[in-house]
Structures are given as structure tokens and as C-alpha cells.
Design a protein around this motif. Structure first.
Motif, PDB file in Angstrom:
ATOM      1  N   GLU A 167      47.567  30.683 -11.477  1.00 24.49           N
ATOM      2  CA  GLU A 167      47.736  31.711 -10.447  1.00 24.49           C
ATOM      3  C   GLU A 167      49.219  31.912 -10.131  1.00 24.49           C
ATOM      4  N   ARG A 168      49.930  30.818  -9.966  1.00 27.92           N
ATOM      5  CA  ARG A 168      51.378  30.928  -9.703  1.00 27.92           C
ATOM      6  C   ARG A 168      52.117  31.497 -10.906  1.00 27.92           C
ATOM      7  N   GLU A 169      51.651  31.151 -12.099  1.00 23.87           N
ATOM      8  CA  GLU A 169      52.282  31.687 -13.302  1.00 23.87           C
ATOM      9  C   GLU A 169      52.106  33.208 -13.350  1.00 23.87           C
ATOM     10  N   ALA A 170      50.922  33.685 -13.021  1.00 22.55           N
ATOM     11  CA  ALA A 170      50.674  35.131 -13.020  1.00 22.55           C
ATOM     12  C   ALA A 170      51.553  35.839 -11.991  1.00 22.55           C
ATOM     13  N   THR A 171      51.703  35.234 -10.822  1.00 24.42           N
ATOM     14  CA  THR A 171      52.558  35.805  -9.785  1.00 24.42           C
ATOM     15  C   THR A 171      54.015  35.849 -10.250  1.00 24.42           C
ATOM     16  N   ALA A 172      54.456  34.775 -10.875  1.00 24.34           N
ATOM     17  CA  ALA A 172      55.841  34.714 -11.366  1.00 24.34           C
ATOM     18  C   ALA A 172      56.052  35.727 -12.493  1.00 24.34           C
ATOM     19  N   ARG A 173      55.085  35.870 -13.363  1.00 22.96           N
ATOM     20  CA  ARG A 173      55.193  36.862 -14.448  1.00 22.96           C
ATOM     21  C   ARG A 173      55.224  38.285 -13.886  1.00 22.96           C
ATOM     22  N   HIS A 174      54.495  38.505 -12.817  1.00 26.42           N
ATOM     23  CA  HIS A 174      54.534  39.813 -12.150  1.00 26.42           C
ATOM     24  C   HIS A 174      55.952  40.093 -11.637  1.00 26.42           C
ATOM     25  N   ARG A 175      56.591  39.086 -11.050  1.00 32.32           N
ATOM     26  CA  ARG A 175      57.971  39.229 -10.559  1.00 32.32           C
ATOM     27  C   ARG A 175      58.908  39.555 -11.732  1.00 32.32           C
ATOM     28  N   VAL A 176      58.747  38.862 -12.831  1.00 34.78           N
ATOM     29  CA  VAL A 176      59.585  39.126 -14.013  1.00 34.78           C
ATOM     30  C   VAL A 176      59.392  40.566 -14.476  1.00 34.78           C
ATOM     31  N   GLY A 177      58.144  41.003 -14.575  1.00 33.80           N
ATOM     32  CA  GLY A 177      57.861  42.357 -15.033  1.00 33.80           C
ATOM     33  C   GLY A 177      58.446  43.420 -14.119  1.00 33.80           C
ATOM     34  N   LEU A 178      58.289  43.227 -12.805  1.00 35.16           N
ATOM     35  CA  LEU A 178      58.866  44.179 -11.852  1.00 35.16           C
ATOM     36  C   LEU A 178      60.382  44.255 -11.998  1.00 35.16           C
ATOM     37  N   ALA A 179      61.020  43.101 -12.103  1.00 34.90           N
ATOM     38  CA  ALA A 179      62.479  43.077 -12.218  1.00 34.90           C
ATOM     39  C   ALA A 179      62.928  43.765 -13.502  1.00 34.90           C
ATOM     40  N   LYS A 180      62.262  43.489 -14.598  1.00 35.78           N
ATOM     41  CA  LYS A 180      62.647  44.094 -15.875  1.00 35.78           C
ATOM     42  C   LYS A 180      62.418  45.607 -15.870  1.00 35.78           C
TER      43      LYS A 180
END
Length: 102
Positions: free
Chosen positions: A53-66
Motif C-alpha cells: 500500500e505504501r509502495e503504491a502511494t509512493a509510486r503515485h507521488r513519483v508519477g505525479l512529479a514526473k
């Protein structure tokens, strides 16, 4: 690659990566890169702990930033400058909301 595409892409270890949108203000790029770094760090920590769950949230942050940086999503060179700036601002607002959901 021609001169125009050299401004759009970089090659790292033989892979082609899209460059950050050059019209973005320095402070916006810095803020988006800060979120990108925190997201990448969050992915590492979550993967090590097995917290999907935390990994998915962190990946979402990466995607938004990129996407905000223009490194994902529509090609920044195909969009009007105003749309590119709005995309970055919206991404940054959403990322900031992740830190302060209220």
C-alpha cells in the motif's frame, strides 16, 4: 538524433529518457524534484518492508512529479506553454496535498 530532439531527450546507459520541460520555473522544478526524490525513497523503503500500500502511494507521488516535470504524459513540446505551466502547477498542488491532506 537531430538538434531539436537533443533538446527533448537524454541517453543514459543506452536508454532514451525525456528531459524536464525547459519552460518550467526553477522553483517549480526544484519543488517537483523534491517530491520525486521523496517518492523514490518511499518506494525503496516500502519495497524493503513489503508494504504494498505504501509502495503504491509512493509510486503515485513519483508519477505525479514526473508528469509535472513533463517527463511523462503528453509530450511537452506538443503543448502550448500555458498548458505546460498549468500541468506542472496542478501536479505540484496535488503533491503538496499528499503532505497536507486538510
Amino acid at each position: 538524433m537531430d538538434d531539436e530532439s537533443d533538446d527533448r531527450w537524454m541517453i543514459i546507459d543506452g536508454r532514451r529518457w525525456r528531459k524536464t520541460d525547459p519552460v518550467l520555473p526553477d522553483e517549480t522544478v526544484a519543488a517537483l524534484r523534491s517530491h520525486l526524490g521523496r517518492g523514490r525513497s518511499g518506494v525503496r523503503v516500502a519495497r524493503l518492508s513489503g508494504n504494498t500500500e505504501r509502495e503504491a502511494t509512493a509510486r503515485h507521488r513519483v508519477g505525479l512529479a514526473k508528469r509535472g516535470l513533463g517527463e511523462r504524459g503528453p509530450y511537452w513540446w506538443d503543448e502550448p506553454e500555458a498548458a505546460r505551466l498549468a500541468r506542472a502547477r496542478e501536479a505540484l498542488d496535488e503533491l503538496d496535498d499528499l503532505d497536507d491532506p486538510d
